[in-house]
Scaffold this motif. Structure first.
Motif, PDB file in Angstrom:
ATOM      1  N   TRP A  89      36.173 -19.134  38.155  1.00 11.94           N
ATOM      2  CA  TRP A  89      35.087 -18.765  37.258  1.00 11.94           C
ATOM      3  C   TRP A  89      35.358 -19.222  35.836  1.00 11.94           C
ATOM      4  CZ3 TRP A  89      30.409 -17.796  38.652  1.00 11.94           C
ATOM      5  CH2 TRP A  89      30.145 -17.213  39.896  1.00 11.94           C
TER       6      TRP A  89
ATOM      7  N   ILE B 217      35.172 -21.403  32.671  1.00 11.36           N
ATOM      8  CA  ILE B 217      34.067 -22.239  32.209  1.00 11.36           C
ATOM      9  C   ILE B 217      34.582 -23.649  31.943  1.00 11.36           C
ATOM     10  CG2 ILE B 217      32.328 -22.550  30.410  1.00 11.36           C
ATOM     11  CD1 ILE B 217      32.556 -19.491  29.921  1.00 11.36           C
TER      12      ILE B 217
ATOM     13  N   SER C 293      31.655 -25.085  27.641  1.00  8.62           N
ATOM     14  CA  SER C 293      32.133 -23.983  26.818  1.00  8.62           C
ATOM     15  C   SER C 293      31.240 -23.832  25.594  1.00  8.62           C
ATOM     16  CB  SER C 293      33.565 -24.237  26.364  1.00  8.62           C
ATOM     17  OG  SER C 293      33.604 -25.307  25.424  1.00  8.62           O
TER      18      SER C 293
ATOM     19  N   HIS D 233      23.602 -11.830  32.974  1.00 15.12           N
ATOM     20  CA  HIS D 233      24.076 -13.020  33.683  1.00 15.12           C
ATOM     21  C   HIS D 233      24.477 -12.672  35.115  1.00 15.12           C
ATOM     22  CE1 HIS D 233      28.353 -11.929  33.902  1.00 15.12           C
ATOM     23  NE2 HIS D 233      28.225 -11.427  32.685  1.00 15.12           N
TER      24      HIS D 233
ATOM     25  N   GLY E 132      26.891 -14.107  38.744  1.00 14.97           N
ATOM     26  CA  GLY E 132      28.270 -14.430  39.069  1.00 14.97           C
ATOM     27  C   GLY E 132      28.711 -13.795  40.377  1.00 14.97           C
TER      28      GLY E 132
ATOM     29  N   GLY F  84      31.778 -14.212  36.134  1.00 14.01           N
ATOM     30  CA  GLY F  84      30.865 -14.461  35.031  1.00 14.01           C
ATOM     31  C   GLY F  84      31.291 -13.737  33.772  1.00 14.01           C
ATOM     32  N   SER F  85      30.785 -14.224  32.624  1.00 13.10           N
ATOM     33  CA  SER F  85      31.141 -13.632  31.336  1.00 13.10           C
ATOM     34  C   SER F  85      30.044 -13.911  30.329  1.00 13.10           C
ATOM     35  CB  SER F  85      32.458 -14.225  30.821  1.00 13.10           C
ATOM     36  OG  SER F  85      32.264 -15.568  30.384  1.00 13.10           O
TER      37      SER F  85
ATOM     38  N   ASP G 216      30.311 -15.693  27.839  1.00 10.90           N
ATOM     39  CA  ASP G 216      30.443 -17.056  27.331  1.00 10.90           C
ATOM     40  C   ASP G 216      29.913 -18.109  28.299  1.00 10.90           C
ATOM     41  OD1 ASP G 216      31.554 -16.339  24.893  1.00 10.90           O
ATOM     42  OD2 ASP G 216      33.614 -16.427  25.651  1.00 10.90           O
ATOM     43  N   MET G 217      29.622 -17.732  29.545  1.00  7.18           N
ATOM     44  CA  MET G 217      29.105 -18.722  30.488  1.00  7.18           C
ATOM     45  C   MET G 217      27.707 -19.151  30.048  1.00  7.18           C
ATOM     46  SD  MET G 217      28.225 -16.182  33.718  1.00  7.18           S
ATOM     47  CE  MET G 217      27.637 -17.485  34.834  1.00  7.18           C
TER      48      MET G 217
ATOM     49  N   GLU H 144      24.909 -19.412  31.535  1.00  6.84           N
ATOM     50  CA  GLU H 144      23.821 -18.561  32.013  1.00  6.84           C
ATOM     51  C   GLU H 144      23.664 -17.315  31.151  1.00  6.84           C
ATOM     52  OE1 GLU H 144      22.784 -18.055  36.435  1.00  6.84           O
ATOM     53  OE2 GLU H 144      23.680 -16.124  35.888  1.00  6.84           O
TER      54      GLU H 144
ATOM     55  N   ASP I 176      22.980 -22.167  34.612  1.00  2.95           N
ATOM     56  CA  ASP I 176      24.380 -22.184  34.189  1.00  2.95           C
ATOM     57  C   ASP I 176      24.837 -23.584  33.797  1.00  2.95           C
ATOM     58  OD1 ASP I 176      26.558 -20.496  33.615  1.00  2.95           O
ATOM     59  OD2 ASP I 176      27.630 -21.194  35.397  1.00  2.95           O
TER      60      ASP I 176
END
Length: 302
Positions: free
Chosen positions: A28, A30, A35, A74, A76, A81-82, A84-85, A87, A281
């Motif tokens: 996961w 990025i 980024s 988001h 994931g 997921g986070s 910062d992704m 999406e 994403d």
């Protein structure tokens, strides 16, 4: 609903292998080109948007007087997921740039110790902060999400209705999954996903295992607060559903659209023809670019 215990256990075992692989190989993570730092070079206007971080939440301030507030969640696969992704971050910046204050909501991820309702509680907390902000500004608020984030957004709506709490003005679900088992695909849906790359490591049983892990028990697989596809839908707000053509989750999104229509809810359902799952994403994916425009158009006109 009745569920096949053995079927679910095998599916969960398959999904846990994916979870273990994600953790062991940082799947996961990025990619550098996606980024926030790299995307700032490609989308300099979006990089100028001011943000404020809270616990499991990031606010994006509209560069102009805000027309409304958007709470966005988001995806994931419930396990990753986070904020910062793309999406989460790129989508939130793109929406904010069009005159919205955006609250991007994160949540504790599902694993062998964490399941429903823990991540849902985080989503509710994020929603309440976003809702309080909207109320303080006298602005309407919309709710949306992608993939597992769409599942959380729909589940949150079901919970808000059950508790007689304020509902979003509209709901936007992008490639959602809202049923404990993926509905049996029709011929068109099955043909669209027959040869997709995901088939090498995931199938409908694995997806059932994903939901079983998220639910935490067979009993919770029948809980409409966990799976909005099981809820009474008459009080749902106006809803936008964008499905991806070559997506194993498409049957759930299309069935949910029909369920909402049957409940006399105003629904706008669209299909991103040619796209696989998760196009939001990747900002450089032409389907992702089309989808963000569709999403923003819904928000601007509702």
């Amino acid at each position: 609903m009745e569920f096949d215990f053995d079927y679910l256990e095998v599916g969960k075992a398959k999904f846990i292998k994916i979870l273990e692989s994600v953790k062991a190989n940082s799947l996961w993570a990025i990619p550098e080109e996606l980024s926030p730092k790299s995307l700032a070079l490609s989308f300099p206007d979006l990089a100028k948007i001011e943000t404020v971080d809270y616990d499991l939440l990031r606010m994006y301030k509209s560069p102009t007087p805000a027309r409304a507030v958007v709470a966005w969640i988001h995806g994931g696969a419930f396990i990753g997921g986070s904020l910062d992704m793309p999406e989460a971050d790129w989508v939130s910046r793109s929406i904010s740039a069009r005159g919205f204050d955006v609250f991007s909501i994160d949540y504790r991820k599902v694993d062998l110790e964490t399941s429903f309702p823990i991540p849902n509680q985080d989503v509710m907390a994020g929603w309440q902060r976003a809702s309080a902000h909207a109320k303080s500004k006298g602005l309407p608020i919309h709710l949306g999400g992608g993939s597992a984030g769409a599942a959380y957004a729909a589940a949150l709506t079901s919970e808000l209705i059950s508790k007689s709490m304020q509902l979003p003005k509209s709901l936007a679900l992008v490639y959602p999954v809202v049923h404990p088992l993926i509905p049996e695909p029709n011929e068109v849906q099955a043909a669209a996903t027959a040869d997709i790359p995901e088939r090498e490591y995931i199938d409908e049983q694995t997806l059932a295992g994903m939901h079983y892990l998220y639910a935490g028990s067979i009993e919770n697989l029948s809980n409409p607060i966990a799976f909005a596809g099981l809820a009474e839908l008459q009080e749902f707000p106006d809803t936008f559903i964008l499905n991806s053509e070559k997506d194993l989750l498409r049957p759930s999104g299309e069935l949910f659209a029909q369920q909402l229509k049957d409940a006399n809810v105003r629904v706008q359902v669209e299909l991103e023809v040619g796209s696989g799952h998760g196009q939001l994403d990747d900002p450089f994916n032409p389907f992702g670019q089309k989808s963000i425009k569709r999403l923003i158009d819904w928000l601007e006109n509702n």
